[in-house]
Design an enzyme around this catalytic site. Structure first.
Site, mmCIF file in Angstrom:
data_model
loop_
_atom_site.group_PDB
_atom_site.id
_atom_site.type_symbol
_atom_site.label_atom_id
_atom_site.label_comp_id
_atom_site.label_asym_id
_atom_site.label_seq_id
_atom_site.Cartn_x
_atom_site.Cartn_y
_atom_site.Cartn_z
ATOM 1 N N ASP A 248 43.501 36.287 34.234
ATOM 2 C CA ASP A 248 44.475 35.625 34.835
ATOM 3 C C ASP A 248 45.745 36.189 34.476
ATOM 4 O O ASP A 248 45.724 36.502 33.197
ATOM 5 C CB ASP A 248 44.616 33.802 34.822
ATOM 6 C CG ASP A 248 43.602 33.156 35.390
ATOM 7 O OD1 ASP A 248 42.869 33.938 36.249
ATOM 8 O OD2 ASP A 248 43.497 32.085 34.946
ATOM 9 N N LYS A 270 48.333 37.361 40.147
ATOM 10 C CA LYS A 270 49.759 37.968 40.355
ATOM 11 C C LYS A 270 50.694 37.054 40.077
ATOM 12 O O LYS A 270 50.445 35.756 39.961
ATOM 13 C CB LYS A 270 49.795 38.647 41.751
ATOM 14 C CG LYS A 270 49.087 39.595 42.027
ATOM 15 C CD LYS A 270 49.130 40.923 41.460
ATOM 16 C CE LYS A 270 48.113 41.989 42.136
ATOM 17 N NZ LYS A 270 46.786 41.602 42.322
ATOM 18 N N MET A 383 52.279 22.887 36.072
ATOM 19 C CA MET A 383 52.832 23.728 37.262
ATOM 20 C C MET A 383 53.972 22.909 37.988
ATOM 21 O O MET A 383 53.863 23.058 39.270
ATOM 22 C CB MET A 383 51.773 23.954 38.440
ATOM 23 C CG MET A 383 50.309 24.769 37.724
ATOM 24 S SD MET A 383 49.282 25.139 38.906
ATOM 25 C CE MET A 383 48.255 23.865 38.695
#
Ligand code: SAH
Length: 483
Positions: A248, A270, A383
């Site tokens: 990752d 990404k 997140m």
């Protein structure tokens, strides 16, 4: 000085130990472990040695040392507390060309006894040629930690199959490849998982199959939050054995540096916002590499089973009959809390902790806000940096106190770690003011306030009490306008 390393076969061979104390006893036990025929020379014996003599395991010369006692010996150890006696033993042994070790005296010794990591029949010996025995000890502890206990079982299994392996692969290069597969692949993995019968069956299967038909495998590995010191020993091993590493974006470069040099590295994540390799594509890659016989490591930030889609990946692998293992990692919530000095639970403040993700609107809508707004609990929000406004609005709307402390930890456990603290009503403003970016962990609950006092890693928290430009407790009327 550079010594010549050797491992001596002492089975049935005479060895003389001069001295009858505890040091001598330790040396004697090691010699007996190697099968030597030990004679101990000393007028007096430590009780544990008396036992060994009584049991017939050691011969005893109840006398002072005399040079003739060395006749017929392969080696000698001087372990008395008397320098004169030790010296006499050393000189007499050297005159007879018998290898001698004088305990704690490198000058008088013609051989040294190393620090040993024992996974019989595998042994690793460390010497500093007498320069720094403490260093040898510390190195020994480190290597002990790296080598799991199954190494000895692996050596014994390979020993039993040595002839069959030689017959199956007469060509040296092919044999080397076979051993490399067995030592780093599923055979070793099964022994580590305490399944010796399956390991042997696997080895037999590998002997029947051709080299190219050897099945590959996937290890789903948690890389932790960034600090390489937070990797597990199993993770380190998996990285050292991998042919291919699919990682990752969150995985720290210092961790990739620890992996096998000639492994193939594939970045399957990404930057946030940009297009990331989609999950189907990751599944395809895992399958293709494993089917071609590779040992694949799927390396994920934190723990693979915490907001990591690790479950989906192993479900897929199971459907495809690919062998897998899972190595847990330290998840961002526990790592960030630890590195910010925030105990996630605390007898006085929080009896439970919830890990939630504020990944997007859909995931936010799915959360049980009334339950999240209850007090005496800690929320660890993954997140969440793009959604701090929604998180604070909804918590407050569902009754969480506006004065509930929060801490935002950006780049937790990395050298650039930043902590921003405050109370819920100020969350949005402070996240903006300090331009907090991903990856960041949001911790909400009374325990978050402890960061001010208990932080220990990196820079002090930003926006703490010392920051007089910000509202302090009791000024929430002002703070309200930020939310
Ligand atoms: N499986 C991972 C989480 C993946 S979700 C784990 O167990 O940690 C990604 C989120 O984790 C980031 O958006 C951030 O909220 C958090 N995160 C991961 N590493 C972090 C770090 N070093 N510092 C702060 N937050 C981190």
């Amino acid at each position: 000085m550079s010594l010549y390393p050797l491992f001596a076969d002492l089975r049935g061979r005479p060895a003389l130990v001069v001295g009858g104390g505890e040091v001598a006893q330790r040396k004697i036990v090691r010699l007996l472990g190697a099968g030597a025929a030990v004679t101990v020379v000393s007028p007096h014996l430590h009780p544990s040695l008396v036992e060994l003599v009584r049991a017939g395991k050691v011969a005893h010369q109840e006398a002072e040392f005399r040079p003739e006692l060395l006749d017929g010996q392969w080696l000698a150890i001087a372990a008395t507390a008397n320098h004169g006696v030790n010296r006499a033993v050393a000189l007499a042994a050297q005159a007879r060309r018998i290898l001698v070790n004088v305990v704690d005296d490198a000058q008088l010794s013609s051989f040294h006894v190393p620090a040993v990591i024992d996974r019989a029949p595998v042994q690793i010996a460390i010497s500093t040629a007498g320069a720094a025995p403490m260093l040898a000890r510390v190195l020994r502890e480190r290597i002990e930690a790296l080598l799991d206990q199954s190494v000895g079982a692996l050596a014994r299994l390979l020993d039993r199959y040595r002839l069959r392996i030689r017959e199956r692969h007469p060509d040296v290069a092919a044999r080397r490849r076979f051993y490399s597969q067995a030592i780093t692949g599923p055979v070793a993995a099964l022994l580590r998982r305490a399944r010796p019968a399956d390991a042997e069956a696997e080895l037999q299967g590998a002997l029947v199959l051709g080299q190219s038909e050897q099945p590959g495998s996937v290890a789903l590995v948690g890389a932790g939050p960034g600090d390489p010191g937070l990797l597990t020993l199993h993770a380190l091993r998996a990285l050292n054995e991998a042919d291919v590493i699919l990682h990752d974006r969150l995985v720290d470069a210092r961790i990739l540096d620890l992996a096998r040099r000639d492994a193939q590295f594939i970045d399957v994540g990404k930057r946030a916002g940009a297009h990331a390799t989609n999950q189907d594509r990751i599944h395809e890659l895992l399958l293709a590499y494993a089917r071609s016989g590779k040992r694949v490591v799927r390396l994920k930030g934190g723990d693979p089973f915490v907001f990591g889609r690790g479950g989906e990946e192993i479900e897929f692998l199971r459907e495809q009959a690919i062998a897998y293992e899972v190595v847990p990692g330290i998840t961002a919530a526990t790592a960030c809390a630890a590195y910010a000095g925030i105990p996630l639970t605390h007898r006085d403040h929080a009896q439970s902790v919830r890990f939630v993700t504020a990944h997007c609107r859909d995931s936010l809508d799915a959360l049980d806000w009334p339950a999240l707004a209850a007090d005496r609990q800690t929320l660890a929000v993954y997140m969440g940096i793009g959604e701090v406004e929604t998180v604070s609005d909804r918590l407050i709307a569902h009754g969480r106190d506006r004065a509930t402390p929060f801490a935002l930890i950006e780049n937790g456990s990395r050298p650039e770690q930043r902590i921003v603290t405050g109370v819920l009503a100020e969350l949005v403003e402070r996240a903006r003011r300090y331009a907090v970016t991903s990856p960041a962990m949001l911790i909400i609950g009374d325990v978050a306030a402890l960061a001010e006092r208990l932080h220990w890693f990196g820079a002090a928290p930003l926006g703490s009490g010392a920051d007089s430009s910000m509202p302090v407790d009791g000024e929430f009327a002002t703070a309200q306008s930020y939310a």
